[in-house]
Design an enzyme around this catalytic site. Sequence first.
Site, PDB file in Angstrom:
ATOM      1  CG  ASN A  62     -17.784 -10.570 -35.180  1.00 26.58           C
ATOM      2  OD1 ASN A  62     -18.483 -10.859 -36.145  1.00 26.58           O
ATOM      3  ND2 ASN A  62     -17.653 -11.372 -34.140  1.00 26.58           N
ATOM      4  CB  CYS A  73     -17.135  -4.646 -32.453  1.00 30.21           C
ATOM      5  SG  CYS A  73     -16.751  -5.149 -30.769  1.00 30.21           S
ATOM      6  CD  GLU A  75     -21.515  -3.536 -32.725  1.00 31.60           C
ATOM      7  OE1 GLU A  75     -20.602  -4.275 -33.158  1.00 31.60           O
ATOM      8  OE2 GLU A  75     -22.059  -3.703 -31.632  1.00 31.60           O
ATOM      9  CB  CYS A 115     -19.484  -0.632 -30.412  1.00 30.71           C
ATOM     10  SG  CYS A 115     -18.365  -1.799 -31.207  1.00 30.71           S
TER      11      CYS A 115
HETATM   12  N1  THU Z   1     -18.722  -8.177 -30.782  1.00 27.71           N
HETATM   13  C1  THU Z   1     -19.135  -7.287 -31.715  1.00 27.71           C
HETATM   14  O1  THU Z   1     -18.837  -7.424 -32.916  1.00 27.71           O
HETATM   15  N2  THU Z   1     -19.876  -6.223 -31.311  1.00 27.71           N
HETATM   16  C2  THU Z   1     -20.218  -5.979 -30.008  1.00 27.71           C
HETATM   17  O2  THU Z   1     -20.799  -4.948 -29.722  1.00 27.71           O
HETATM   18  C3  THU Z   1     -19.927  -6.973 -28.988  1.00 27.71           C
HETATM   19  C4  THU Z   1     -19.028  -8.069 -29.373  1.00 27.71           C
HETATM   20  C5  THU Z   1     -17.897  -9.300 -31.227  1.00 27.71           C
HETATM   21  C6  THU Z   1     -16.470  -9.236 -30.748  1.00 27.71           C
HETATM   22  C7  THU Z   1     -16.077 -10.694 -30.775  1.00 27.71           C
HETATM   23  O3  THU Z   1     -15.648 -11.015 -32.084  1.00 27.71           O
HETATM   24  C8  THU Z   1     -17.376 -11.432 -30.509  1.00 27.71           C
HETATM   25  O4  THU Z   1     -18.427 -10.500 -30.732  1.00 27.71           O
HETATM   26  C9  THU Z   1     -17.494 -11.980 -29.101  1.00 27.71           C
HETATM   27  O5  THU Z   1     -17.283 -10.997 -28.150  1.00 27.71           O
END
Ligand code: THU
Length: 161
Positions: A62, A73, A75, A115
């Site tokens: 992320n 994110c 993913e 995602c």
């Molecule tokens: N986040 C992800 O990278 N993937 C997800 O499926 C959920 C959330 C990240 C976004 C943000 O940088 C942090 O987690 C907190 O929400």
Amino acid sequence: MIQHKVDFILEECGLEEIVDDKIKELLTTAVRYLDIAYAPYSNFHVGAAVLTDDGKIFGGSNQENASYPLCMCGERNALYHTAMASPSSIPVAVAITARTEGKLITSPVMPCGACRQVILEYEYRYGTDINVYLLTNDNKVYKVNSVKDLLPYSFDGSFLS
Ligand code: THU
């Protein structure tokens, strides 16, 4: 009234039970990408990795922004990394893991709705299922066979034709 029941199987095992070398490498790559997350606002590091049909693995983490809605994110970064770096490859599995300060994450961190929708797009694009692996900090591995299990009754390109 007709009731439509939706259920799905979430498999669980220990990391040591994973015997497929490619899946092990996929999970290891997701863990490695935790270190290059940029998450100064949430301190929630997400590492992800994508395995393709031709055995390649691409990672993502992320990347946050002071303007919060612009955060991306892990993913999605892993999937877009794959699409850019190897456009002829088909994603067949995604691994996701997370780390935060001072708390061990022992439940699987599920992909957010956005995602799930993006993973679904790749399933639709290639007509394949994408296995989703979730790795916890105490080395438990959870698996669903398709993101459709996590996003039932979803919207995809078939509605547009
Ligand atoms: N986040 C992800 O990278 N993937 C997800 O499926 C959920 C959330 C990240 C976004 C943000 O940088 C942090 O987690 C907190 O929400």
